[in-house]
Design a protein around this motif. Structure first.
Motif, PDB file in Angstrom:
ATOM      1  N   PRO A  33       0.824  -1.204   0.000  1.00 52.91           N
ATOM      2  CA  PRO A  33       0.000   0.000   0.000  1.00 52.91           C
ATOM      3  C   PRO A  33       0.865   1.265   0.000  1.00 52.91           C
ATOM      4  O   PRO A  33       1.898   1.303   0.658  1.00 52.91           O
ATOM      5  N   LEU A  37      -0.124   1.296   5.314  1.00 51.25           N
ATOM      6  CA  LEU A  37      -1.322   1.094   6.132  1.00 51.25           C
ATOM      7  C   LEU A  37      -0.931   0.363   7.427  1.00 51.25           C
ATOM      8  O   LEU A  37       0.130  -0.273   7.476  1.00 51.25           O
ATOM      9  N   LYS A  48      -0.231   0.566  13.663  1.00 50.73           N
ATOM     10  CA  LYS A  48       0.335   1.594  12.786  1.00 50.73           C
ATOM     11  C   LYS A  48       1.726   1.201  12.256  1.00 50.73           C
ATOM     12  O   LYS A  48       2.501   0.562  12.980  1.00 50.73           O
ATOM     13  N   PRO A 111      -1.536  -5.417   5.727  1.00 50.34           N
ATOM     14  CA  PRO A 111      -2.825  -4.828   6.124  1.00 50.34           C
ATOM     15  C   PRO A 111      -3.901  -5.879   6.432  1.00 50.34           C
ATOM     16  O   PRO A 111      -3.878  -6.980   5.885  1.00 50.34           O
ATOM     17  N   GLY A 115     -11.025  -7.560   8.005  1.00 50.07           N
ATOM     18  CA  GLY A 115     -11.956  -6.547   8.510  1.00 50.07           C
ATOM     19  C   GLY A 115     -12.336  -6.842   9.940  1.00 50.07           C
ATOM     20  O   GLY A 115     -13.511  -6.809  10.312  1.00 50.07           O
ATOM     21  N   LEU A 124     -11.211  -1.238  10.972  1.00 49.00           N
ATOM     22  CA  LEU A 124     -10.316  -0.230  10.399  1.00 49.00           C
ATOM     23  C   LEU A 124      -9.706  -0.708   9.078  1.00 49.00           C
ATOM     24  O   LEU A 124      -8.802  -0.095   8.543  1.00 49.00           O
ATOM     25  N   ALA A 125     -10.205  -1.821   8.553  1.00 48.58           N
ATOM     26  CA  ALA A 125      -9.644  -2.333   7.290  1.00 48.58           C
ATOM     27  C   ALA A 125      -9.877  -1.315   6.170  1.00 48.58           C
ATOM     28  O   ALA A 125     -10.915  -0.665   6.117  1.00 48.58           O
ATOM     29  N   ASP A 126      -8.884  -1.188   5.303  1.00 43.60           N
ATOM     30  CA  ASP A 126      -8.983  -0.256   4.178  1.00 43.60           C
ATOM     31  C   ASP A 126      -9.577  -1.010   2.977  1.00 43.60           C
ATOM     32  O   ASP A 126      -8.875  -1.750   2.288  1.00 43.60           O
ATOM     33  N   LEU A 127     -10.876  -0.794   2.752  1.00 42.14           N
ATOM     34  CA  LEU A 127     -11.566  -1.574   1.707  1.00 42.14           C
ATOM     35  C   LEU A 127     -11.087  -1.219   0.304  1.00 42.14           C
ATOM     36  O   LEU A 127     -11.071  -2.068  -0.587  1.00 42.14           O
ATOM     37  N   ALA A 128     -10.675   0.047   0.127  1.00 43.94           N
ATOM     38  CA  ALA A 128     -10.170   0.447  -1.200  1.00 43.94           C
ATOM     39  C   ALA A 128      -8.868  -0.298  -1.506  1.00 43.94           C
ATOM     40  O   ALA A 128      -8.640  -0.747  -2.633  1.00 43.94           O
ATOM     41  N   TYR A 129      -8.016  -0.442  -0.479  1.00 45.41           N
ATOM     42  CA  TYR A 129      -6.765  -1.199  -0.665  1.00 45.41           C
ATOM     43  C   TYR A 129      -7.074  -2.651  -1.047  1.00 45.41           C
ATOM     44  O   TYR A 129      -6.502  -3.200  -1.995  1.00 45.41           O
TER      45      TYR A 129
END
Ligand SMILES: [Zn+2]
Length: 420
Positions: A33, A37, A48, A111, A115, A124-129
């Motif tokens: 990413p 991420l 983090k 990452p 989810g 806090l999962a990044d769905l776009a990633y």
């Protein structure tokens, strides 16, 4: 008339030969990413990151013989559920969904792809990633199909020697066997791909060091590719409870550094290449792919909470029962079985024995990733097994898996589907 028959015979021979030609293609995509991420090493809030060590990849090999086409994909992540895998399968052309095996390497420094919901049900999962990864996985497979070229295969299984893995719970309870499948281009003699199958937790770095990383798998790819070329791909094995990377400094301390990832990744790569080096190339290896659905009850409260609250919707769950797919491959003399999670090493040993070949491969965390898979006698037994019991679907997951596999093998044997 004789001439026509002769010509017809020639045409048919060409078609048959072409139809049985064995071809292999491979391709990779970087899925690191940018910007970085948070990373996840298990249930809970992802941590983090402030730097990366190496890149995360989706790596694909496609094998083809005649009308049979199979894709084997590995993703640098903790676990890759069918909910995500199926989205890629829908974007892949020319291979049926049941013939696309998608596994994760189980790096603990990538990452969150589950989810994981927190106590308030928020993830806090990044769905776009993840969506981007889905596309890149499909791209890698589609490109591997375009790259298909006549190939021979070298296959070998042997003991990987040296300080690579150990069992954190019981030092020697792990499988040192490393399976290797290497495809070599017929036209130019160059290595197209080297697949390494070995059971280990790539968690040298873990999730709490502020580092995003493929862990030891990154150096493994680099070493193989710098030594023999082509694409390296890693498929994990039965690495549950708790087969991990041997980065011990002494009885109480582990190194936990990128340098250790390099040492272990390089050593496993060198061992894999040593194991496969002397194997005889097989010209037109057998290639067969079967699949079968299996159902597991979701008895664990925590697993139910995750599945019900994750933004990554698992459509395969009904009334607290999940349906997932197993694959069985025959590649030359090798027999490959998938595990939709982290089977404990005793299950791995048992299934390999029942595969009844000296070239047994287990692709763990493949097609789905439902936490640990224990036998019922191991479930909630020793104190040591508390964590792996809690992060499993339930007491019967291992029994159901073993029974399903044995029944399946018997059925295939009765129908003479097990090629010799
Ligand atoms: Zn694990």
């Amino acid at each position: 008339m004789k001439r026509i028959i002769l010509l017809l015979g020639l045409v048919l021979t060409v078609i048959v030969c072409h139809g049985q030609e064995f071809r292999v293609g491979a391709a990779i995509r970087v899925i690191t990413p940018d910007p970085l991420l948070p990373v996840s090493g298990g249930v809970g809030t992802p941590k983090k990151t402030i730097e990366k060590k190496g890149d995360l990849f989706a790596r694909a090999i496609v094998l083809e013989r005649g009308a049979v086409r199979v894709a084997i994909v590995s993703v640098d992540n903790l676990g890759w559920t069918a909910a995500l895998g199926d989205k890629s399968r829908a974007l892949i052309k020319g291979i049926s969904a049941e013939n696309i095996l998608i596994g994760s390497t189980h790096t603990h420094s990538a990452p969150d792809a589950y989810g994981f919901p927190d106590e308030n049900g928020r993830s806090l999962a990044d769905l776009a990633y993840l969506d981007n990864c889905v596309k890149k996985i499909a791209d890698a497979v589609n490109e591997a199909v375009k790259n298909l070229t006549p190939a021979t295969l070298k296959i070998a299984v042997g003991e990987a020697k040296g300080k690579i893995a150990y069992n954190y719970y019981a030092e020697q309870l792990y499988d040192p066997r490393c399976g290797v499948i290497q495809a070599i281009g017929k036209n130019n003699g160059k290595v197209i791909a080297t697949l390494v199958n070995y059971a280990i937790h790539p968690e040298v770095i873990g999730s709490d060091r502020g580092i995003l990383s493929p862990d030891l798998c990154g150096p493994l790819y680099d070493r193989i590719e710098s030594r023999v070329g082509g694409v390296a791909i890693f498929m994990n094995g039965a690495q549950g409870g708790m087969v991990t990377a041997d980065n011990r400094l002494d009885a109480s301390k582990e190194a936990g550094t990128w340098e250790e990832c390099i040492r272990i990744g390089n050593l496993l790569a060198d061992e894999a290449l040593r194991i496969v080096e002397k194997a005889e190339p097989v010209d037109t290896p057998v290639l067969a792919c079967s699949s079968r659905n299996i159902k597991f009850p979701i008895d664990s409260e925590m697993m139910r909470y995750i599945i019900n609250n994750s933004p990554i919707k698992m459509t395969s769950v009904r009334d607290n029962v999940v349906t997932t797919r197993l694959n069985f491959l025959q590649i030359g003399n090798a027999k490959v079985l998938t595990i939709p999670g982290e089977a404990l090493p005793n299950i791995g040993f048992y299934i390999k024995r029942k595969l009844n070949t000296d070239q047994a491969f287990l692709f763990g965390l493949t097609n789905d990733a439902f936490g640990y898979i224990l036998t019922k006698v191991d479930f909630n037994s020793f104190n040591r097994n508390e964590y792996v019991s809690r992060t499993s679907l339930g007491e019967l997951t291992g029994e159901i898996y073993i029974q399903e596999v044995l029944t399946w093998l018997e059925e295939m044997s009765a129908q003479n589907q097990l090629k010799k």
